[in-house]
Scaffold this motif. Structure first.
Motif, PDB file in Angstrom:
ATOM      1  N   ALA A  13      -3.366  -2.597 -11.701  1.00 18.42           N
ATOM      2  CA  ALA A  13      -4.246  -1.702 -10.940  1.00 18.42           C
ATOM      3  C   ALA A  13      -4.392  -0.361 -11.645  1.00 18.42           C
ATOM      4  O   ALA A  13      -5.500   0.175 -11.776  1.00 18.42           O
ATOM      5  N   SER A  16      -6.587  -0.761 -14.642  1.00 11.57           N
ATOM      6  CA  SER A  16      -8.006  -0.910 -14.294  1.00 11.57           C
ATOM      7  C   SER A  16      -8.655   0.443 -14.035  1.00 11.57           C
ATOM      8  O   SER A  16      -9.842   0.643 -14.329  1.00 11.57           O
ATOM      9  N   VAL A  17      -7.880   1.375 -13.504  1.00 15.52           N
ATOM     10  CA  VAL A  17      -8.393   2.730 -13.278  1.00 15.52           C
ATOM     11  C   VAL A  17      -8.470   3.487 -14.600  1.00 15.52           C
ATOM     12  O   VAL A  17      -9.497   4.106 -14.917  1.00 15.52           O
ATOM     13  N   ARG A  20     -11.368   2.892 -16.886  1.00 15.86           N
ATOM     14  CA  ARG A  20     -12.672   3.445 -16.472  1.00 15.86           C
ATOM     15  C   ARG A  20     -12.836   4.915 -16.867  1.00 15.86           C
ATOM     16  O   ARG A  20     -13.932   5.462 -16.747  1.00 15.86           O
ATOM     17  N   TRP A 131      -4.579   4.761  -7.217  1.00 15.16           N
ATOM     18  CA  TRP A 131      -5.469   5.207  -6.148  1.00 15.16           C
ATOM     19  C   TRP A 131      -5.763   6.704  -6.271  1.00 15.16           C
ATOM     20  O   TRP A 131      -6.905   7.148  -6.135  1.00 15.16           O
ATOM     21  N   ALA A 134      -8.138   7.626  -9.228  1.00 12.58           N
ATOM     22  CA  ALA A 134      -9.512   7.242  -8.890  1.00 12.58           C
ATOM     23  C   ALA A 134     -10.114   8.224  -7.894  1.00 12.58           C
ATOM     24  O   ALA A 134     -11.261   8.671  -8.043  1.00 12.58           O
ATOM     25  N   ARG A 135      -9.354   8.596  -6.883  1.00 11.27           N
ATOM     26  CA  ARG A 135      -9.853   9.538  -5.883  1.00 11.27           C
ATOM     27  C   ARG A 135     -10.085  10.916  -6.503  1.00 11.27           C
ATOM     28  O   ARG A 135     -11.078  11.588  -6.216  1.00 11.27           O
ATOM     29  N   TRP A 139     -14.114   8.525  -7.465  1.00 11.35           N
ATOM     30  CA  TRP A 139     -14.553   7.141  -7.407  1.00 11.35           C
ATOM     31  C   TRP A 139     -14.264   6.532  -6.044  1.00 11.35           C
ATOM     32  O   TRP A 139     -13.266   6.839  -5.405  1.00 11.35           O
ATOM     33  N   ASP A 140     -15.119   5.613  -5.649  1.00 13.59           N
ATOM     34  CA  ASP A 140     -14.873   4.794  -4.472  1.00 13.59           C
ATOM     35  C   ASP A 140     -14.022   3.626  -4.947  1.00 13.59           C
ATOM     36  O   ASP A 140     -14.524   2.699  -5.575  1.00 13.59           O
ATOM     37  N   TYR A 141     -12.732   3.683  -4.691  1.00 16.59           N
ATOM     38  CA  TYR A 141     -11.795   2.712  -5.242  1.00 16.59           C
ATOM     39  C   TYR A 141     -10.846   2.244  -4.149  1.00 16.59           C
ATOM     40  O   TYR A 141     -10.418   3.047  -3.306  1.00 16.59           O
ATOM     41  N   SER A 142     -10.523   0.969  -4.182  1.00 17.20           N
ATOM     42  CA  SER A 142      -9.524   0.413  -3.274  1.00 17.20           C
ATOM     43  C   SER A 142      -8.482  -0.336  -4.088  1.00 17.20           C
ATOM     44  O   SER A 142      -8.811  -1.007  -5.069  1.00 17.20           O
TER      45      SER A 142
END
Length: 195
Positions: A13, A16-17, A20, A131, A134-135, A139-142
């Motif tokens: 996870a 993956s962030v 980006r 998380w 991303a925030r 970003w809109d991330y879950s």
């Protein structure tokens, strides 16, 4: 070993962030509480994660800070920070995928712990940083649903104990319509609405 699966999911996870992040985002400011570096940037946070990834194989093989010397001092990111992080992440993933003894003792900067505890500690950090980064970047991330599920299973019963040790900030009241991820993020004190 649940902690091994937790680590692999949390680490994936985070990667993956990080994958980006664009070069222009590396100079953006990061929260001061994320780093010991004054006025940290996203690149500083990435550098800390790269160092953390670099240590995984050595830690799992029983090496100490003295054994490693200054191997991980200095700039590990170079001219292509995300690619450098990915190379270190690949090595960490390979090390965790080895046949690990969950009760073997490893040597951390804050004491000696069984492998399963080390994986648990580092997984917690990675998951919530994924998380949070991303925030921070808007970003809109879950978090992936299987990761949320295993975090609840492994970390959930220990949240109050971790909070007492200073790992988590105070809990946040969850919105009425909170899903499992939001409830978890509120329990550990990280959730904030998109703004």
């Amino acid at each position: 070993m649940k902690q091994k699966e937790l680590f692999l999911q949390a680490d994936a996870a985070l990667r993956s962030v990080i994958d980006r992040i664009t070069p222009d985002q590396l100079d953006r400011p990061a929260p001061a509480e994320w780093s010991r570096t004054p006025n940290p940037t996203v690149r500083d946070i990435l550098a800390a994660h790269a160092r953390d990834e670099a240590w995984v194989p050595d830690v799992l093989h029983g090496r100490t800070i003295d054994d490693a010397g200054d191997s991980y001092n200095g700039d590990l990111l170079g001219d292509d920070p995300v690619a450098a992080y990915d190379r270190l992440n690949d090595l960490a993933t390979a090390a965790v995928n080895e046949d690990l003894d969950p009760d073997a003792i490893v040597h951390l900067s804050y004491g000696d712990f069984p492998v399963q505890d080390y994986l648990e500690h580092t997984s917690t950090y990675r998951a919530f940083q994924a998380w949070s980064i991303a925030r921070q970047l808007g970003w809109d991330y879950s978090l992936p649903a299987p990761l949320v599920e295993i975090l609840w299973e492994v970390i959930g019963p220990q949240i109050d104990g971790f909070r007492a040790m200073g790992v988590f900030p105070p809990a946040i009241e969850a919105p009425a319509d909170a899903d499992s991820e939001t409830l978890l993020l509120c329990r550990v004190g990280y959730w904030a609405p998109m703004g």
